[in-house]
Write an enzyme that holds these catalytic residues in place. Sequence first.
Site, PDB file in Angstrom:
ATOM      1  N   ASP A  43       0.854  -1.189   0.000  1.00  0.00           N
ATOM      2  CA  ASP A  43       0.000   0.000   0.000  1.00  0.00           C
ATOM      3  C   ASP A  43       0.888   1.237   0.000  1.00  0.00           C
ATOM      4  OD1 ASP A  43      -1.868   2.089   0.590  1.00  0.00           O
ATOM      5  OD2 ASP A  43      -3.210   0.588   1.470  1.00  0.00           O
ATOM      6  N   SER A  84      -7.364   4.119  -1.059  1.00  0.00           N
ATOM      7  CA  SER A  84      -7.142   2.669  -1.072  1.00  0.00           C
ATOM      8  C   SER A  84      -8.421   1.875  -1.286  1.00  0.00           C
ATOM      9  CB  SER A  84      -6.461   2.227   0.228  1.00  0.00           C
ATOM     10  OG  SER A  84      -5.126   2.695   0.239  1.00  0.00           O
ATOM     11  N   THR A 137      -7.978  -2.041   1.951  1.00  0.00           N
ATOM     12  CA  THR A 137      -7.351  -2.929   0.954  1.00  0.00           C
ATOM     13  C   THR A 137      -7.831  -4.376   1.085  1.00  0.00           C
ATOM     14  OG1 THR A 137      -5.442  -1.453   1.017  1.00  0.00           O
ATOM     15  CG2 THR A 137      -5.168  -3.547  -0.148  1.00  0.00           C
ATOM     16  N   ASP A 299      -1.199  -0.230  -4.708  1.00  0.00           N
ATOM     17  CA  ASP A 299      -2.534   0.293  -5.039  1.00  0.00           C
ATOM     18  C   ASP A 299      -2.439   1.751  -5.488  1.00  0.00           C
ATOM     19  OD1 ASP A 299      -1.821   1.126  -2.471  1.00  0.00           O
ATOM     20  OD2 ASP A 299      -3.847   0.890  -1.656  1.00  0.00           O
TER      21      ASP A 299
HETATM   22 MG    MG Z   1      -4.224  -0.695   2.714  1.00  0.00          MG
HETATM   23 ZN    ZN Z   2      -3.088   6.121   2.301  1.00  0.00          ZN
END
Ligand code: MG
Ligand code: ZN
Length: 362
Positions: A43, A84, A137, A299
């Site tokens: 992430d 996200s 996520t 992401d």
């Molecule tokens: Mg995440």
């Molecule tokens: Zn963030």
Amino acid sequence: MNQLFKIFIIVLLTFSMVTSCVSNHQEAKVVEGNPNVILLIGDGMGLSQVSAAYYYGKNEPNFNRFKEIGLINTSSVKHKITDSGAAATALACGEKTYNGVIGLDKDSTEIPNLVEELSLIGFSTGVISTSSITHATPAGFYSHVWNRGMQYEIAEQLVNSELDFFAGGGTKWFMDREDGKLLIPELEKNNFLINSDITASTLDPNYKYAYLLAKDGMPSMLDDRGAFLPDYTKLALDYFTKRGGSFFLMVEGSQIDWAAHDNNSDYMIAEVLDFDKTVGVVMDYAELKGNTLVIVLADHETGGFALGTNDGDYSTIKPVFATYGHSTTLVPVFAYGPGAENFKGVYDNNDIFHKILSLTGN
Ligand code: MG
Ligand code: ZN
């Protein structure tokens, strides 16, 4: 005589099976049936975060083990810069949507995610995250809500999802809830063993496994999280191997993003190195077992991070950030295994979903 003949045939068959296994060892990676799919998401992990592993790690980065590299555009449907939630929905469900949304398209219609699609064709499925397991996520891979903040609803949807294995933080969303609902017994009713102390040899493939190891997010690497991410990834791989058949596993290094939001380079680099170590565990598995597609991506990028110069001194690096938020720089995709070449090029984040499904018999 007849009996002797039978024994002779059995011995001959056994011998030919053994020798064909040995002689086909090189081709053993080409297995019929669907490949396993392991998706690792850093992430907030842009190219500079990946690069940090090259300058701050003690070992050669596991990113070096990939030959098929691509770039994805992460913008969401309305915003140039994604969050996200929209990013997870694009990756997991194949559609760009609005920021903050999980598992719904831009018309607010529920759209199936990879866990739902692949479990329909017999895949075992799992998610592992260093955040709460109900965070945006991982939630993208099993839930459908109009706002990522609805973590009580997300937890309820997890209980009734197709997942067979999950590990992360987030007990507060499952017990001691404001609405008094007790989700741990619900998980047990659905054949989950909770926080079960097992090893590769003692795990039972007839159960599902749930690990909720922190009240909310997992501790950071600087706060002694230790080897949670690589170790539970290994445990999941052992579990799926014992279950047999194909599997889909999503593993998220959540806190690369959190550290970048804090503009804390020590924290962020420690999280990147932990993620890279986890990539190593997965690559060891894929190289050994074959028939496993590994995809490593982000992401989105967070922090506008750069490995800059220290006041014109080109012999030292000064980690610098351009923002406390996300950025919209293209992010890298690394792929290995059957169909990995399909992940080369420059394309959109939601194409990842379609590329995975096209390689798994859909
Ligand atoms: Mg995440
Ligand atoms: Zn963030």
